[in-house]
Write a protein that holds these residues in place. Structure first.
Motif, PDB file in Angstrom:
ATOM      1  N   ILE A 137       0.822  -1.204   0.000  1.00 26.99           N
ATOM      2  CA  ILE A 137       0.000   0.000   0.000  1.00 26.99           C
ATOM      3  C   ILE A 137       0.861   1.260   0.000  1.00 26.99           C
ATOM      4  O   ILE A 137       1.799   1.373   0.787  1.00 26.99           O
ATOM      5  CB  ILE A 137      -0.926   0.002   1.238  1.00 26.99           C
ATOM      6  N   HIS A 149       2.808  -4.170   9.234  1.00 28.95           N
ATOM      7  CA  HIS A 149       2.691  -3.835   7.822  1.00 28.95           C
ATOM      8  C   HIS A 149       1.395  -4.466   7.373  1.00 28.95           C
ATOM      9  O   HIS A 149       0.868  -5.354   8.046  1.00 28.95           O
ATOM     10  CB  HIS A 149       3.881  -4.333   6.989  1.00 28.95           C
ATOM     11  N   PRO A 150       0.826  -4.009   6.246  1.00 25.50           N
ATOM     12  CA  PRO A 150      -0.443  -4.618   5.820  1.00 25.50           C
ATOM     13  C   PRO A 150      -0.295  -6.130   5.646  1.00 25.50           C
ATOM     14  O   PRO A 150       0.753  -6.618   5.231  1.00 25.50           O
ATOM     15  CB  PRO A 150      -0.714  -3.923   4.482  1.00 25.50           C
ATOM     16  N   GLU A 151      -1.352  -6.828   6.004  1.00 29.23           N
ATOM     17  CA  GLU A 151      -1.450  -8.282   5.799  1.00 29.23           C
ATOM     18  C   GLU A 151      -2.775  -8.544   5.078  1.00 29.23           C
ATOM     19  O   GLU A 151      -3.605  -9.336   5.536  1.00 29.23           O
ATOM     20  CB  GLU A 151      -1.397  -9.019   7.146  1.00 29.23           C
ATOM     21  N   GLY A 152      -2.948  -7.826   3.961  1.00 27.58           N
ATOM     22  CA  GLY A 152      -4.236  -7.800   3.268  1.00 27.58           C
ATOM     23  C   GLY A 152      -4.720  -9.151   2.782  1.00 27.58           C
ATOM     24  O   GLY A 152      -5.903  -9.314   2.475  1.00 27.58           O
ATOM     25  N   HIS A 154      -5.055 -11.668   4.550  1.00 28.69           N
ATOM     26  CA  HIS A 154      -5.823 -12.322   5.619  1.00 28.69           C
ATOM     27  C   HIS A 154      -7.085 -11.554   5.991  1.00 28.69           C
ATOM     28  O   HIS A 154      -7.654 -11.757   7.062  1.00 28.69           O
ATOM     29  CB  HIS A 154      -4.917 -12.597   6.821  1.00 28.69           C
ATOM     30  N   LEU A 155      -7.524 -10.698   5.094  1.00 29.40           N
ATOM     31  CA  LEU A 155      -8.833 -10.067   5.222  1.00 29.40           C
ATOM     32  C   LEU A 155      -9.901 -11.155   5.347  1.00 29.40           C
ATOM     33  O   LEU A 155      -9.914 -12.120   4.572  1.00 29.40           O
ATOM     34  CB  LEU A 155      -9.069  -9.281   3.924  1.00 29.40           C
ATOM     35  N   LEU A 156     -10.814 -10.990   6.297  1.00 22.50           N
ATOM     36  CA  LEU A 156     -11.887 -11.973   6.485  1.00 22.50           C
ATOM     37  C   LEU A 156     -13.028 -11.675   5.517  1.00 22.50           C
ATOM     38  O   LEU A 156     -13.432 -10.527   5.361  1.00 22.50           O
ATOM     39  CB  LEU A 156     -12.391 -11.924   7.931  1.00 22.50           C
ATOM     40  N   LEU A 157     -13.550 -12.701   4.875  1.00 21.94           N
ATOM     41  CA  LEU A 157     -14.568 -12.510   3.837  1.00 21.94           C
ATOM     42  C   LEU A 157     -15.831 -13.302   4.152  1.00 21.94           C
ATOM     43  O   LEU A 157     -15.805 -14.296   4.871  1.00 21.94           O
ATOM     44  CB  LEU A 157     -14.028 -12.988   2.481  1.00 21.94           C
ATOM     45  N   ASP A 216     -13.662  -4.146  -0.007  1.00 30.02           N
ATOM     46  CA  ASP A 216     -13.256  -3.783   1.348  1.00 30.02           C
ATOM     47  C   ASP A 216     -12.044  -2.854   1.335  1.00 30.02           C
ATOM     48  O   ASP A 216     -11.984  -1.889   2.099  1.00 30.02           O
ATOM     49  CB  ASP A 216     -12.972  -5.047   2.178  1.00 30.02           C
ATOM     50  N   TYR A 217     -11.067  -3.131   0.476  1.00 28.37           N
ATOM     51  CA  TYR A 217      -9.918  -2.219   0.381  1.00 28.37           C
ATOM     52  C   TYR A 217     -10.390  -0.824  -0.027  1.00 28.37           C
ATOM     53  O   TYR A 217      -9.893   0.187   0.473  1.00 28.37           O
ATOM     54  CB  TYR A 217      -8.890  -2.712  -0.653  1.00 28.37           C
ATOM     55  N   VAL A 220     -12.013   0.951   2.920  1.00 27.90           N
ATOM     56  CA  VAL A 220     -11.089   1.338   3.985  1.00 27.90           C
ATOM     57  C   VAL A 220     -10.081   2.372   3.489  1.00 27.90           C
ATOM     58  O   VAL A 220      -9.888   3.418   4.102  1.00 27.90           O
ATOM     59  CB  VAL A 220     -10.353   0.104   4.557  1.00 27.90           C
ATOM     60  N   LEU A 221      -9.437   2.096   2.372  1.00 25.86           N
ATOM     61  CA  LEU A 221      -8.292   2.887   1.917  1.00 25.86           C
ATOM     62  C   LEU A 221      -8.611   3.894   0.844  1.00 25.86           C
ATOM     63  O   LEU A 221      -7.870   4.843   0.647  1.00 25.86           O
ATOM     64  CB  LEU A 221      -7.253   1.956   1.301  1.00 25.86           C
TER      65      LEU A 221
END
Lengths: 294, 294
Positions: A137, A149-152, A154-157, A216-217, A220-221
């Protein structure tokens, strides 16, 4: 100036020499074994290249907190031989030059943001969907670290209502990596992705999960552009499905010019699979400037 | 110096006068009706206060792109009287002073980051769970806008296996706001939150959804601290449940000092519900410095 770049992955180490314009003049690839076997080979490659700085984009999780005693180390990786290995420190001590250090995906995000398709944007993302899933990112013009640091990946879906597959992640039953990375595709369908190219249900489900993560990204971002790389994205029919599915799941809630031109918003990498190694060059350049110029 | 602050909400407008130290010396609250009725009252309040700049934290979505023709406008809000209303421009024209403009939740994030519990952190989040859900983000030391601005309340979530409630969001069946904001609690259980204080199943489910969103924010942004505000968080037994549930859902994947001290990582606001109006002061101060000093 001559810069070294190391893309440190779980299966191979790509070493290169280049310059501050992102031009690569030499490159080798070495299999990733243990630090004892592999690192001396990497050091001997760089030692004779007269480089002024080195940048490392590394598999993780890694410690990026400069105030930490374990800054520059690989931390809780399942690749046990590399657990707690002081990656940045080892090269700094051996080569006596500035060593920039970040995650492999932050490296790719930085490569694209410096010389590629996200150049000039203050906020962008690079996501790789392959053996694992990672997200790099750029936020407010700089790579994002935060607490770790981002661990994108492992986003829960939310599971697709028809998907009974349990996921491959040992930590989370319903994270992006566990549901959509290469090993998840193989475990769910019994064949590797490239053998399933003509099975539309495979790629519709894959698009469903990748798109949900992208939504989701975005929530959030709010990145200005999203780059989707990695082996799974080599399935050329997947990207259009992901774009369609992102629009469907956003459901019109966000209206922007970027989303009106989604084929320019969600894109493939632009640097011929050199985004990671070029990003590592930039990590080296930035560290040089930080140490020598301040 | 004297600064004006406006917290523009869907039900009320809070106007205040303060200074560059975050001290508030005067404050009024005006009901939110239409722009024609409400805005002249706001302007007449600020016009006689001899302020040198004004900051506005505004309900959204809003246009924060300074290169856009509609910069400073409210955009696609369901509050139809305010749709496309040029909020920042109207005040700038009437008061002839610099006008800083951001989302209400970015304002609260900025207030806490300037004078509150996230002071000194480069990366933090402020989440409000009330009538709606919103997320303000400080990334690499600055409020995050990106393509639009964060819309963290519309993060898509996995439904709890036992939850048959359809969600209240007209756009998404399973977003955080639609499953966990005040109106969702009331619609699911048939009573308002404060009437359900002793029903443990209500707050366990609420914690499940808020925690899942926090896990996703952590995976994407890796904030150094998360502030949870808003009316729903006034249920004092909720915060400990959220912290426990975050740890359970993270499942040990991320190990950091911050998570080891989760009661200092996921916290309530620290500025006695002044975080929004103080953040608006800072928005005014920052805009003044941008325009006058550069």
């Amino acid at each position: 100036m001559r810069l070294g770049a190391l893309e440190a992955g779980g299966t191979k180490m790509v070493c290169a020499v280049g310059n501050e314009h992102g031009e690569i003049v030499d490159r080798i690839s070495i299999p990733t074994e243990t630090p004892e076997i592999t690192v001396p080979k990497l050091i001997s490659y760089f030692a004779e290249k007269e480089i002024e700085a080195l940048g490392i984009g590394c598999f993780g999780p890694i410690d990026l907190n400069r105030n930490s005693k374990t800054y520059g180390c690989i931390t809780t990786t399942p690749k046990l031989a590399w657990k707690n290995y002081n990656m940045a420190g080892t090269f700094k001590e051996a080569l006596h030059i500035p060593v920039g250090f970040d995650t492999d995906v932050n490296g790719s995000a930085l490569g694209e943001a410096t010389w590629g398709i996200t150049k000039g944007l203050e906020n962008s993302m690079y996501i790789t969907v392959g053996t694992g899933v990672g997200a790099g990112i750029i936020a407010n013009g700089k790579v994002l670290h935060g607490m770790l640091h981002p661990e994108g990946g492992h986003l829960l879906l939310a599971k697709h209502p028809k998907d009974t597959f349990e996921g491959t992640c040992p930590y989370h039953k319903n994270c992006l990596e566990g549901l959509a990375a290469g090993p998840a595709i193989e475990a769910r369908w019994g064949k590797k992705g490239f053998e399933l190219a003509d099975r539309s249900e495979v790629w519709e489900l894959e698009a469903y999960y990748i798109a949900q993560a992208l939504v989701d990204y975005i929530m959030v971002l709010s990145p200005q552009r999203i780059v989707l790389g990695g082996g799974v994205m080599h399935q050329e029919h997947l990207l259009p499905l992901v774009r369609e599915e992102v629009k469907r799941q956003l459901a019109g809630y966000i209206e922007t010019t970027e989303l009106d031109h989604i084929e320019q918003y969600i894109v493939l990498p632009s640097l011929n699979d050199n985004q990671g190694i070029m990003g590592a060059l930039k990590l080296g350049l930035d560290e040089y400037q930080l140490e020598k110029i301040g």
